[in-house]
Design a protein around this motif. Structure first.
Motif, PDB file in Angstrom:
ATOM      1  N   GLU A 251      33.539 -25.908  16.801  1.00  0.00           N
ATOM      2  CA  GLU A 251      34.802 -25.493  15.617  1.00  0.00           C
ATOM      3  C   GLU A 251      35.981 -27.006  15.874  1.00  0.00           C
ATOM      4  O   GLU A 251      36.734 -27.546  14.375  1.00  0.00           O
ATOM      5  N   ASN A 253      34.644 -29.864  15.043  1.00  0.00           N
ATOM      6  CA  ASN A 253      34.176 -30.803  13.797  1.00  0.00           C
ATOM      7  C   ASN A 253      34.129 -31.892  14.411  1.00  0.00           C
ATOM      8  O   ASN A 253      34.638 -33.422  13.577  1.00  0.00           O
ATOM      9  N   HIS A 259      27.946 -35.196  17.985  1.00  0.00           N
ATOM     10  CA  HIS A 259      27.638 -33.938  17.578  1.00  0.00           C
ATOM     11  C   HIS A 259      25.871 -33.647  18.154  1.00  0.00           C
ATOM     12  O   HIS A 259      25.840 -32.285  18.966  1.00  0.00           O
TER      13      HIS A 259
END
Length: 433
Positions: A251, A253, A259
């Motif tokens: 959540e 981002n 990531h």
């Protein structure tokens, strides 16, 4: 020392995570983080995470062992360490990458929510008193060591014995202290109900001990009740924290580079381990499955009510056994052979074996049974699993040390009733009953 800009970055990311924690309905204690060096993390790991703990040789041994392994790259250090306290304290290792700190912060919030809401922790610990309790215990032990009439060697002797028996306590939580009227009715040769499932408490009350020795045993016993919920919920606790770090970071981002590292780190945490159970993997997969099948409200309810044994027994099914590639095995001579696989007939046996071994299921239960002519009679609650005899023979010597006399331990070996006997001189033998 960590660079200032990294600290500022962590503050921003921590605030973002905290907002998501609240948005997703997690109910946490106030959270505090401390950044520490790898040497500090080694110390915290050796001293079970506590900022203050009483001295004992076993903690120094654990520190030196872990330091040696880490120095030779034979093991890593934990990404995080978190204390069940109010406020909740989490340690972040300075050498971690920015992404690893972010993941760890989210993981810690999952633990925090679990500590505050799971019934095992509610029934057995008082988080607001945790740090003070350990500080008080450390001070008392150091006072005994400094006392010229006692000293380090005598303190170590009692702590060694108490540590060896630390999980021989009431398993559903601490019993209520007896009233003066109840104590007056108790006869020296009888074992009251409140002590029948708590060998350590029995020895602290009935053993031939000085007051300071009783106090040391009670210190170990009180700290055991703090750690018992963590032992009883290892799979759930780590699974819950892993489930939430995964969802919270998705959540956030995250930038692409962070990531990608997140996916790598997460997969390392929840991957299955060869030849042993990874609690992060098992817990994460079950909570992920239950969320998809029943929804968030259900997993919050499960988080509050269950412990590992009931969690595994109620919620592992054939589909999960198959997905996680679970199986059981047996040793036959020099060979290891698969015993059960996750088919229609075998998955229940796999589930039951996993549940039976969860938490304190792997710790034999030994109860004080009676006192006969000064001999303490103990009973092993036999569930089909025999005592490991070398360990049992050494441990019964510690019982004799605290009792101050002879011990008979009733058990079963090769389906025959046996007595493991320890004399006052710590000579151990095995007899037919």
């Amino acid at each position: 020392m960590a660079a200032d800009y990294i600290i500022k970055d962590l503050e921003v990311w921590s605030q973002n995570i905290e907002q998501l924690v609240s948005k997703n309905g997690l109910d946490c204690y106030e959270q505090q983080f401390e950044i520490c060096s790898y040497e500090d993390m080694l110390c915290y790991e050796a001293y079970v995470g506590m900022p203050s703990h009483y001295p004992h040789w076993s903690y120094g041994k654990a520190y030196e062992r872990q330091k040696t392994f880490y120095s030779y790259n034979l093991t890593g250090l934990p990404y995080e360490m978190v204390i069940n306290s109010d406020p909740c304290i989490g340690y972040l290792m300075r050498d971690n990458t920015l992404l690893l700190q972010i993941l760890t912060i989210a993981h810690v919030y999952g633990h925090n929510d679990f500590f505050k809401n799971n019934r095992m922790f509610k029934e057995n610990t008082r988080a607001e008193l945790t740090v003070e309790m350990f500080k008080t215990h450390a001070s008392r032990v150091r006072d005994y060591i400094a006392d010229p009439s006692i000293g380090a060697q005598k303190v170590e002797r009692i702590l060694d014995a108490a540590h060896s028996l630390r999980f021989q306590v009431r398993r559903q939580g601490e019993g209520k202290p007896p009233t003066k009227q109840e104590l007056a009715k108790e006869k020296p040769e009888e074992i009251p109900d409140r002590l029948k499932s708590d060998l350590l408490w029995f020895l602290s009350e009935r053993g031939k001990l000085a007051n300071w020795e009783r106090d040391l045993i009670n210190i170990v016993r009180e700290e055991t009740f703090y750690f018992m919920p963590q032992v009883e919920t290892k799979i759930m606790n780590e699974g819950w924290a892993s489930y939430w770090h995964y969802n919270l970071l998705n959540e956030l981002n995250l930038p692409q580079g962070l990531h990608f590292e997140f996916l790598q780190r997460h997969n390392l945490v929840v991957r299955p381990h060869e030849g042993r159970i990874n609690p992060y993997f098992i817990g994460f997969k079950i909570f992920e499955y239950l969320d998809k099948k029943y929804g968030r409200d259900k997993i919050f309810e499960i988080r509050s009510q269950e412990r590992d044994a009931s969690f595994l027994r109620r919620y592992i099914n054939q589909e999960l056994c198959d997905e996680m590639n679970l199986f059981t095995y047996k040793v036959r001579g020099i060979d290891i052979v698969v015993d059960e696989v996750a088919d229609e007939d075998g998955w229940r046996a796999i589930r039951d074996e996993l549940a039976n071994a969860a938490g304190l299921g792997m710790v034999p239960e030994i109860k004080p049974c009676s006192i006969e002519n000064g001999v303490l009679i103990l009973e092993h609650v036999y569930d089909g699993r025999e005592l490991e005899m070398n360990y049992a023979k050494e441990t019964i010597k510690y019982v004799a040390e605290l009792w101050g006399g002879k011990i008979d331990l009733k058990t079963k070996l090769n389906n025959k009733n046996k007595i493991i006997r320890c004399t006052e001189d710590k000579i151990v033998s095995v007899w037919d009953e």
